[in-house]
Design a protein around this motif. Sequence first.
Motif, PDB file in Angstrom:
ATOM      1  N   ASN A  93       0.834  -1.202   0.000  1.00  0.00           N
ATOM      2  CA  ASN A  93       0.000   0.000   0.000  1.00  0.00           C
ATOM      3  C   ASN A  93       0.870   1.254   0.000  1.00  0.00           C
ATOM      4  OD1 ASN A  93      -2.639   1.145   0.027  1.00  0.00           O
ATOM      5  ND2 ASN A  93      -2.436   1.566   2.210  1.00  0.00           N
ATOM      6  N   PRO A 132      -1.866  -1.720  -6.057  1.00  0.00           N
ATOM      7  CA  PRO A 132      -3.188  -2.243  -5.702  1.00  0.00           C
ATOM      8  C   PRO A 132      -3.066  -3.509  -4.859  1.00  0.00           C
ATOM      9  CG  PRO A 132      -3.113  -1.662  -8.029  1.00  0.00           C
ATOM     10  CD  PRO A 132      -1.702  -1.564  -7.516  1.00  0.00           C
ATOM     11  N   LEU A 179     -11.087  -5.790 -10.356  1.00  0.00           N
ATOM     12  CA  LEU A 179     -10.025  -4.797 -10.499  1.00  0.00           C
ATOM     13  C   LEU A 179      -9.650  -4.536 -11.949  1.00  0.00           C
ATOM     14  CD1 LEU A 179      -7.576  -5.701  -7.573  1.00  0.00           C
ATOM     15  CD2 LEU A 179      -9.314  -3.927  -7.648  1.00  0.00           C
ATOM     16  N   ASP A 199     -11.956  -0.959  -0.021  1.00  0.00           N
ATOM     17  CA  ASP A 199     -12.942  -1.552  -0.925  1.00  0.00           C
ATOM     18  C   ASP A 199     -12.387  -2.773  -1.653  1.00  0.00           C
ATOM     19  OD1 ASP A 199     -14.799   0.333  -0.223  1.00  0.00           O
ATOM     20  OD2 ASP A 199     -14.485   1.614  -1.977  1.00  0.00           O
ATOM     21  N   ASN A 200     -11.063  -2.885  -1.728  1.00  0.00           N
ATOM     22  CA  ASN A 200     -10.446  -4.037  -2.389  1.00  0.00           C
ATOM     23  C   ASN A 200     -10.369  -5.265  -1.488  1.00  0.00           C
ATOM     24  OD1 ASN A 200     -10.057  -2.376  -4.561  1.00  0.00           O
ATOM     25  ND2 ASN A 200      -7.852  -2.154  -4.309  1.00  0.00           N
ATOM     26  N   CYS A 201     -10.692  -5.088  -0.205  1.00  0.00           N
ATOM     27  CA  CYS A 201     -10.555  -6.206   0.730  1.00  0.00           C
ATOM     28  C   CYS A 201     -11.737  -7.163   0.628  1.00  0.00           C
ATOM     29  CB  CYS A 201     -10.473  -5.688   2.164  1.00  0.00           C
ATOM     30  SG  CYS A 201      -8.965  -4.774   2.510  1.00  0.00           S
ATOM     31  N   ASN A 220      -7.065   3.483   2.409  1.00  0.00           N
ATOM     32  CA  ASN A 220      -7.509   3.977   1.095  1.00  0.00           C
ATOM     33  C   ASN A 220      -7.754   2.854   0.089  1.00  0.00           C
ATOM     34  OD1 ASN A 220      -7.508   6.677   1.856  1.00  0.00           O
ATOM     35  ND2 ASN A 220      -5.415   7.049   1.138  1.00  0.00           N
ATOM     36  N   GLN A 221      -7.597   1.590   0.498  1.00  0.00           N
ATOM     37  CA  GLN A 221      -7.908   0.478  -0.405  1.00  0.00           C
ATOM     38  C   GLN A 221      -8.846  -0.528   0.265  1.00  0.00           C
ATOM     39  OE1 GLN A 221      -5.235  -1.033  -3.394  1.00  0.00           O
ATOM     40  NE2 GLN A 221      -3.488  -0.045  -2.392  1.00  0.00           N
TER      41      GLN A 221
END
Length: 330
Positions: free
Chosen positions: A255, A260, A328, A280-282, A277-278
């Motif tokens: 990160n 990403p 993604l 939503d990718n989890c 800040n990521q």
Amino acid sequence: MLLPAVRLLKKQFPDTQIDWLIDRPIAGLLAQVTEVNVVPIDKPKSIGDYWRIKKQWRRKNTGQLISFQTSFVSNMLMALLPAEHKTGFGPPYSREGHHFFTDTAYELPEHLHQVEIFFALAQKFAGISQQISITADDLNLPVSDTDINWAVDKLQTHRQWIAINPMASTQEKTWDAERYISLIDNLHRLYPDRPVVLTGGSGSKEVAFGQQIEQQTQAPCLNLTGQTTLTQLAAILKQASLLISPDTGPLHLANAMATPVIGLYAVTRPEYIGPYNQLDNCINIYDQAARTFMQKPASQLPWQKKIPSLEAMQLISVEQLIAKVRDLNL
């Protein structure tokens, strides 16, 4: 995750020397950070170690001391280090009697991300009341050209790599090897032009785990587990187009490289400790794990609660992860 807070303090006090005391193995990661003076220390493991640290620092005026950690070891160090004033956390983030070792213990809002907890304490110390956004630049960790060149040589820049850091620091955060093997085989089928690189530390269990995955997958993969320094690992993650990892240090390292990431979260709450800040990718099944193993929804658990189950991570399916990768649009 502490970088935004440290950088905020330097911006507010540009003429003040800021010494950042940090565990020696981690200090090397900060070699390219120029805003502050990084001071490696050996984490004390005995009464003698604490006594040596006390003697080492007793004639040094540290002025203002801010403790961003609340562990027993950090609290003991805060008690031993000389300072005109000691600042730390009040509720709800004080742990191990942390606030008893401070002159000022700031109460902070509940349900903050760890990055925001550190940042909020720095804001309180600096007397800043207005809202300040934490940017990607605040989180950025610089890497040396030497390490970047090493990573470029290893990965060859004409290829787009998917990095997987399979093992976490504890077993309950680690996904099964069989699922990683299936994941890699599926990724090779979907993205044949994007090879996989395995990363990880040099511990015997982690190296064996990486070898098991490498040997049993049908798809080719480059196994660098145990073969990188921390700064070389950062450079590898900077070169990767994606990192897939459970809740562990390399996830935050990627990160900080602006890479990403897809984080796998079952026993910890990503809203608290996920890649800032990521989020939503989890893949976040913390609530499902809480209901399954604690018989409570996540909303009824303490914000920093870890779910003590070796089975929780296995609630994450390979199909869920493949779907997240597809989202993604690699």
